[in-house]
Each structure stands twice: as C-alpha cells, then as structure tokens.
Design a protein around this motif. Structure first.
Motif, PDB file in Angstrom:
ATOM      1  N   PHE A  18       0.874  -1.155   0.000  1.00  0.00           N
ATOM      2  CA  PHE A  18       0.000   0.000   0.000  1.00  0.00           C
ATOM      3  C   PHE A  18       0.919   1.215   0.000  1.00  0.00           C
ATOM      4  CE2 PHE A  18      -3.864  -2.208   0.782  1.00  0.00           C
ATOM      5  CZ  PHE A  18      -3.546  -3.296   1.571  1.00  0.00           C
ATOM      6  N   ALA A  19       0.582   2.240  -0.752  1.00  0.00           N
ATOM      7  CA  ALA A  19       1.435   3.426  -0.817  1.00  0.00           C
ATOM      8  C   ALA A  19       0.597   4.679  -1.029  1.00  0.00           C
ATOM      9  CB  ALA A  19       2.453   3.291  -1.941  1.00  0.00           C
ATOM     10  N   VAL A  20       1.102   5.777  -0.494  1.00  0.00           N
ATOM     11  CA  VAL A  20       0.495   7.083  -0.697  1.00  0.00           C
ATOM     12  C   VAL A  20       1.619   8.110  -0.706  1.00  0.00           C
ATOM     13  CG1 VAL A  20       0.031   7.450   1.761  1.00  0.00           C
ATOM     14  CG2 VAL A  20      -1.356   8.629   0.063  1.00  0.00           C
ATOM     15  N   ALA A  21       1.484   9.142  -1.530  1.00  0.00           N
ATOM     16  CA  ALA A  21       2.532  10.161  -1.648  1.00  0.00           C
ATOM     17  C   ALA A  21       1.913  11.551  -1.663  1.00  0.00           C
ATOM     18  CB  ALA A  21       3.350   9.935  -2.911  1.00  0.00           C
ATOM     19  N   TYR A  22       2.684  12.517  -1.173  1.00  0.00           N
ATOM     20  CA  TYR A  22       2.248  13.907  -1.110  1.00  0.00           C
ATOM     21  C   TYR A  22       3.396  14.818  -1.506  1.00  0.00           C
ATOM     22  CZ  TYR A  22      -1.414  12.035   1.928  1.00  0.00           C
ATOM     23  OH  TYR A  22      -2.447  11.305   2.435  1.00  0.00           O
ATOM     24  N   ARG A  23       3.044  15.983  -2.019  1.00  0.00           N
ATOM     25  CA  ARG A  23       4.004  17.071  -2.220  1.00  0.00           C
ATOM     26  C   ARG A  23       3.640  18.150  -1.219  1.00  0.00           C
ATOM     27  NH1 ARG A  23       4.180  17.774  -8.770  1.00  0.00           N
ATOM     28  NH2 ARG A  23       5.116  15.746  -9.194  1.00  0.00           N
ATOM     29  N   ARG A  33       2.279  19.284   8.616  1.00  0.00           N
ATOM     30  CA  ARG A  33       1.400  18.795   7.548  1.00  0.00           C
ATOM     31  C   ARG A  33       1.680  17.321   7.243  1.00  0.00           C
ATOM     32  NH1 ARG A  33       3.077  24.007   4.650  1.00  0.00           N
ATOM     33  NH2 ARG A  33       1.395  25.436   5.136  1.00  0.00           N
ATOM     34  N   ALA A  34       2.949  16.961   7.225  1.00  0.00           N
ATOM     35  CA  ALA A  34       3.323  15.567   6.954  1.00  0.00           C
ATOM     36  C   ALA A  34       2.820  14.649   8.064  1.00  0.00           C
ATOM     37  CB  ALA A  34       4.836  15.450   6.797  1.00  0.00           C
ATOM     38  N   ARG A  35       2.969  15.083   9.320  1.00  0.00           N
ATOM     39  CA  ARG A  35       2.474  14.259  10.440  1.00  0.00           C
ATOM     40  C   ARG A  35       0.971  14.068  10.349  1.00  0.00           C
ATOM     41  NH1 ARG A  35       5.919  17.621  13.376  1.00  0.00           N
ATOM     42  NH2 ARG A  35       4.106  18.748  14.191  1.00  0.00           N
ATOM     43  N   GLU A  36       0.248  15.119   9.984  1.00  0.00           N
ATOM     44  CA  GLU A  36      -1.208  15.013   9.844  1.00  0.00           C
ATOM     45  C   GLU A  36      -1.579  14.006   8.763  1.00  0.00           C
ATOM     46  OE1 GLU A  36      -4.938  17.872   8.604  1.00  0.00           O
ATOM     47  OE2 GLU A  36      -3.187  18.797   9.536  1.00  0.00           O
ATOM     48  N   ALA A  37      -0.898  14.072   7.625  1.00  0.00           N
ATOM     49  CA  ALA A  37      -1.157  13.121   6.541  1.00  0.00           C
ATOM     50  C   ALA A  37      -0.828  11.695   6.982  1.00  0.00           C
ATOM     51  CB  ALA A  37      -0.344  13.494   5.307  1.00  0.00           C
ATOM     52  N   LEU A  38       0.271  11.544   7.726  1.00  0.00           N
ATOM     53  CA  LEU A  38       0.661  10.213   8.204  1.00  0.00           C
ATOM     54  C   LEU A  38      -0.359   9.679   9.204  1.00  0.00           C
ATOM     55  CD1 LEU A  38       2.671   7.873   8.289  1.00  0.00           C
ATOM     56  CD2 LEU A  38       3.890   9.117  10.095  1.00  0.00           C
ATOM     57  N   ALA A  74      14.086  24.844  -2.232  1.00  0.00           N
ATOM     58  CA  ALA A  74      13.281  24.415  -3.377  1.00  0.00           C
ATOM     59  C   ALA A  74      11.816  24.667  -3.015  1.00  0.00           C
ATOM     60  CB  ALA A  74      13.524  22.941  -3.658  1.00  0.00           C
ATOM     61  N   PRO A  75      10.943  24.778  -3.989  1.00  0.00           N
ATOM     62  CA  PRO A  75       9.548  25.091  -3.679  1.00  0.00           C
ATOM     63  C   PRO A  75       8.806  23.987  -2.924  1.00  0.00           C
ATOM     64  CG  PRO A  75       9.848  24.797  -6.044  1.00  0.00           C
ATOM     65  CD  PRO A  75      11.195  24.723  -5.421  1.00  0.00           C
ATOM     66  N   GLU A  76       9.262  22.733  -3.055  1.00  0.00           N
ATOM     67  CA  GLU A  76       8.529  21.668  -2.377  1.00  0.00           C
ATOM     68  C   GLU A  76       9.425  20.478  -2.061  1.00  0.00           C
ATOM     69  OE1 GLU A  76       5.385  20.858  -5.146  1.00  0.00           O
ATOM     70  OE2 GLU A  76       6.613  19.513  -6.322  1.00  0.00           O
ATOM     71  N   ILE A  77       8.888  19.627  -1.189  1.00  0.00           N
ATOM     72  CA  ILE A  77       9.494  18.339  -0.871  1.00  0.00           C
ATOM     73  C   ILE A  77       8.428  17.279  -1.118  1.00  0.00           C
ATOM     74  CG2 ILE A  77      11.133  19.249   0.826  1.00  0.00           C
ATOM     75  CD1 ILE A  77       9.200  18.149   3.013  1.00  0.00           C
ATOM     76  N   GLY A  78       8.845  16.035  -1.205  1.00  0.00           N
ATOM     77  CA  GLY A  78       7.905  14.940  -1.378  1.00  0.00           C
ATOM     78  C   GLY A  78       7.969  13.998  -0.192  1.00  0.00           C
ATOM     79  N   VAL A  79       6.832  13.480   0.207  1.00  0.00           N
ATOM     80  CA  VAL A  79       6.791  12.443   1.241  1.00  0.00           C
ATOM     81  C   VAL A  79       6.000  11.271   0.681  1.00  0.00           C
ATOM     82  CG1 VAL A  79       7.045  13.994   3.214  1.00  0.00           C
ATOM     83  CG2 VAL A  79       4.768  13.422   2.417  1.00  0.00           C
ATOM     84  N   ARG A  89       7.354   2.089   5.616  1.00  0.00           N
ATOM     85  CA  ARG A  89       8.490   2.841   5.072  1.00  0.00           C
ATOM     86  C   ARG A  89       8.065   4.285   4.875  1.00  0.00           C
ATOM     87  NH1 ARG A  89      13.289   1.330   1.749  1.00  0.00           N
ATOM     88  NH2 ARG A  89      13.838   3.135   0.476  1.00  0.00           N
ATOM     89  N   LEU A  90       8.863   5.191   5.406  1.00  0.00           N
ATOM     90  CA  LEU A  90       8.641   6.625   5.285  1.00  0.00           C
ATOM     91  C   LEU A  90       9.754   7.186   4.421  1.00  0.00           C
ATOM     92  CD1 LEU A  90       8.110   7.200   9.099  1.00  0.00           C
ATOM     93  CD2 LEU A  90       6.331   6.812   7.399  1.00  0.00           C
ATOM     94  N   GLU A  91       9.397   7.898   3.371  1.00  0.00           N
ATOM     95  CA  GLU A  91      10.387   8.475   2.463  1.00  0.00           C
ATOM     96  C   GLU A  91      10.165   9.971   2.356  1.00  0.00           C
ATOM     97  OE1 GLU A  91       9.857   6.547  -1.292  1.00  0.00           O
ATOM     98  OE2 GLU A  91      10.630   4.630  -0.574  1.00  0.00           O
ATOM     99  N   VAL A  92      11.270  10.719   2.348  1.00  0.00           N
ATOM    100  CA  VAL A  92      11.205  12.161   2.143  1.00  0.00           C
ATOM    101  C   VAL A  92      12.195  12.522   1.048  1.00  0.00           C
ATOM    102  CG1 VAL A  92      11.452  14.441   3.169  1.00  0.00           C
ATOM    103  CG2 VAL A  92      10.519  12.561   4.531  1.00  0.00           C
ATOM    104  N   ARG A  93      11.701  13.169   0.006  1.00  0.00           N
ATOM    105  CA  ARG A  93      12.522  13.551  -1.147  1.00  0.00           C
ATOM    106  C   ARG A  93      12.753  15.058  -1.113  1.00  0.00           C
ATOM    107  NH1 ARG A  93      11.225  11.470  -7.022  1.00  0.00           N
ATOM    108  NH2 ARG A  93      12.097   9.717  -5.937  1.00  0.00           N
ATOM    109  N   ASP A  94      14.010  15.444  -1.347  1.00  0.00           N
ATOM    110  CA  ASP A  94      14.332  16.858  -1.491  1.00  0.00           C
ATOM    111  C   ASP A  94      15.300  17.039  -2.648  1.00  0.00           C
ATOM    112  OD1 ASP A  94      17.167  16.866  -0.564  1.00  0.00           O
ATOM    113  OD2 ASP A  94      16.326  16.419   1.397  1.00  0.00           O
ATOM    114  N   ALA A  95      15.557  18.287  -3.006  1.00  0.00           N
ATOM    115  CA  ALA A  95      16.378  18.592  -4.170  1.00  0.00           C
ATOM    116  C   ALA A  95      17.852  18.813  -3.833  1.00  0.00           C
ATOM    117  CB  ALA A  95      15.822  19.827  -4.877  1.00  0.00           C
TER     118      ALA A  95
END
Length: 158
Positions: A18-23, A33-38, A74-79, A89-95
């Motif tokens: 199962f997976a879900v992603a956000y910017r 915001r990330a904690r709320e989504a999690l 950068a304007p955004e990060i990804g989780v 698995r928790l992933e955080v993407r940055d530039a």
C-alpha cells in the motif's frame, strides 16, 4: 458450450504494498502537515500505539532535515508512505545533493539530534540518490498488535 470449470486465477505470493505520496511546500509548517497526513494514513491502515507515535517522530525529523537541507530552498518536498509485509516505510525527497550526517550534539545545542533519533527508532534507514536530489527513508516494523481492537461486547446472536 463446455461444462468444464475454468481454472482459478493464481494469487500472488504477497499482496502489493500500500502506498500514498504527497508534495508539500518546503517550509517550516511542512513537518506538521506531513504528520497530519501520516496520522490519517496510519488510521486507515489500523496502525496505532507506539508504532504510530514512533512513525510520526521519524517522519517529523526527516521532513525537518529535508526543509533545512535545501539551499536555496526548493519550492517543495515529497513524502511517501508504504506498508508492505509488516514494514512501514517513510520516504522524504528533497532537491539537495547534501547527504545527511549523524551528529553528536552537545547538551546545550538545540539542533543536531534528529538522525540520532532516527537511528534509534527505525528498523533501518538510508539515503537513495535520484536525478534531482535524494530520498531519505526510514523503516519501522509494525504488526497486527499495533492495530486498534474493537471493544469487547456481548456475543452476537443471529
């Protein structure tokens, strides 16, 4: 018309993850915001208690590091959150190309302990480079024991 039964489709050995992603914007409010989504996703996946609290802390540290690592921001990060075979698995993407470093912060320092916490709480963590920057990930073992249980009630009678 044939009377033979059709073969039953074979099932994969394990269910796909199962997976879900956000910017999220790359700013100081993104950890919240990330904690709320999690929290929302963990509720859907029936993960509660200590594993849920640990996951929130891990994600908060990873997001905070990602926001701070980007210079200029950068304007955004990804989780991204995935659940597969009892592993969250928790992933955080940055530039940023800058790799995270585990620091030994002094007692009077306000920052520098995030990856020490990640290392202590996570089942495993690491960094994967991509074409833009990096993905810092942490994994946490979760089990059915963490799922909320329905309250005990009188037996159901048909």
């Amino acid at each position: 018309m044939s009377t033979r039964a059709r073969p039953i489709a074979t099932r994969l050995a394990s269910d796909p993850p199962f997976a879900v992603a956000y910017r999220l914007p790359s700013d100081s409010l993104s950890a919240g915001r990330a904690r709320e989504a999690l929290r929302h996703q963990l509720h859907i996946w029936c993960i509660a208690g200590e594993p849920a609290c640990s996951a929130e802390l891990l994600l908060s540290e990873l997001v905070t590091n990602a926001v701070r690592a980007q210079a200029p921001p950068a304007p955004e990060i990804g989780v991204r959150f995935t659940l597969s075979d009892g592993l969250l698995r928790l992933e955080v993407r940055d530039a940023s190309d800058e790799l995270p470093v585990v620091n030994q912060a002094e007692e009077d320092e306000e920052c520098g302990r995030g990856l020490v916490l990640v290392d202590a709480l996570a089942s495993g963590w690491g960094v994967d480079r991509d074409g833009i920057g990096k993905i810092v990930w942490a994994e946490l073992a979760v089990s059915d024991a963490s799922a909320p249980r329905p309250p005990l009630s009188a037996p159901h009678r048909p």
